[in-house]
Write an enzyme that holds these catalytic residues in place. Structure first.
Site, mmCIF file in Angstrom:
data_model
loop_
_atom_site.group_PDB
_atom_site.id
_atom_site.type_symbol
_atom_site.label_atom_id
_atom_site.label_comp_id
_atom_site.label_asym_id
_atom_site.label_seq_id
_atom_site.Cartn_x
_atom_site.Cartn_y
_atom_site.Cartn_z
ATOM 1 N N SER A 266 0.838 -1.214 0.000
ATOM 2 C CA SER A 266 0.000 0.000 0.000
ATOM 3 C C SER A 266 0.868 1.257 0.000
ATOM 4 O O SER A 266 0.474 2.282 -0.568
ATOM 5 C CB SER A 266 -0.979 -0.006 1.181
ATOM 6 O OG SER A 266 -0.312 0.201 2.398
ATOM 7 N N HIS B 223 8.836 3.291 8.952
ATOM 8 C CA HIS B 223 8.604 2.397 10.092
ATOM 9 C C HIS B 223 7.364 2.892 10.833
ATOM 10 O O HIS B 223 7.227 4.096 11.087
ATOM 11 C CB HIS B 223 9.824 2.414 11.011
ATOM 12 C CG HIS B 223 9.735 1.412 12.116
ATOM 13 N ND1 HIS B 223 9.885 0.053 11.899
ATOM 14 C CD2 HIS B 223 9.495 1.554 13.441
ATOM 15 C CE1 HIS B 223 9.742 -0.583 13.050
ATOM 16 N NE2 HIS B 223 9.504 0.298 13.999
ATOM 17 N N MET C 269 11.041 -6.372 4.789
ATOM 18 C CA MET C 269 11.266 -6.926 6.128
ATOM 19 C C MET C 269 12.608 -7.641 6.270
ATOM 20 O O MET C 269 12.745 -8.564 7.056
ATOM 21 C CB MET C 269 10.106 -7.852 6.515
ATOM 22 C CG MET C 269 8.734 -7.182 6.424
ATOM 23 S SD MET C 269 8.624 -5.593 7.284
ATOM 24 C CE MET C 269 8.334 -6.159 8.945
#
Ligand code: GAR
Length: 209
Positions: free
Chosen positions: A20, A122, A103
């Site tokens: 997204s 983050h 990640m």
């Protein structure tokens, strides 16, 4: 001086998941935009929604395995991913890498080579709640405010110079899910804004240290 460039910047977005944030970057910097556009998407996860989002827009998108640290004690998996990434970064003449839900952690050498040209987002108000599940950490710590941070990547985990943060309230009724959604809405504003600051030369690795 890295930025500003006197031409549109070529962005690479690295994403492990649904993408997204990639979407937000794409809609703020569509093809032909005078400041930047996305020229490459890379993932460690062949099922990442981000890859499909890129391919449906005709943006080159590649996946290559990047094992988690526990399964990659000698670091060879990470090295192989970085070699592959460098190949496409060079082929696409990338100016700036944006980690958007990526990640995995790069090596010191990779981070140093891209210093000032490597951003991360983050979902916490760094330096609070680094690492995994920051929204859960925020709820467990009973803070009244949470948010997101866009920062330059340095040698540490979620530690580099901060470019900007956006804050949201935390409610007593919040679940990890509801708080994540509230933060994510701000992420979609924060990332394009931070990219703009960097490309316009208004946020620099050294200057925001
Ligand atoms: C975002 O919340 C991003 O901040 C987070 O992963 C999500 C990815 O969502 N990143 C990290 O936790 C990195 N440490 P998206 O795939 O929909 O952009």
């Amino acid at each position: 001086m890295l930025f500003p460039l006197n031409r549109p910047a070529r962005l690479a977005v690295f994403a492990s998941g649904r993408g997204s944030n990639l979407d937000a970057i794409l809609s703020n910097f569509p093809k032909g935009h005078s400041l930047a556009s996305v020229s490459l998407v890379m993932s460690d996860n062949a099922d990442a929604g981000a890859l499909e989002k890129a391919l449906t827009r005709g943006i080159p998108a590649y996946t290559f395995p990047f094992p988690a640290r526990k399964k990659d004690k000698d670091g060879l998996g990470r090295k192989a991913f970085e070699r592959e990434a460098e190949h496409y970064l060079e082929a696409e003449q990338i100016d700036l890498i944006c980690l958007a839900g990526f990640m995995r952690l790069f090596s010191l050498e990779f981070n140093e080579r891209w210093q000032g040209r490597l951003l991360n987002i983050h979902p916490s108000l760094l330096p609070e709640f680094k690492g995994l599940h920051p929204q859960r950490q925020a709820l467990e710590s009973k803070v009244s405010e949470a948010g997101c941070t866009v920062h330059f990547v340095d040698a540490g985990v979620d530690t580099g110079p901060i470019i900007l943060q956006k804050r949201v309230p935390v409610f007593a009724t919040d679940t990890e899910e509801s708080l994540s959604v509230r933060i994510l809405e701000q992420e979609h504003l924060a990332y394009p804004e931070a990219i703009r600051l960097v490309l316009e030369g208004k946020a620099k690795f050294e200057a925001v240290l």
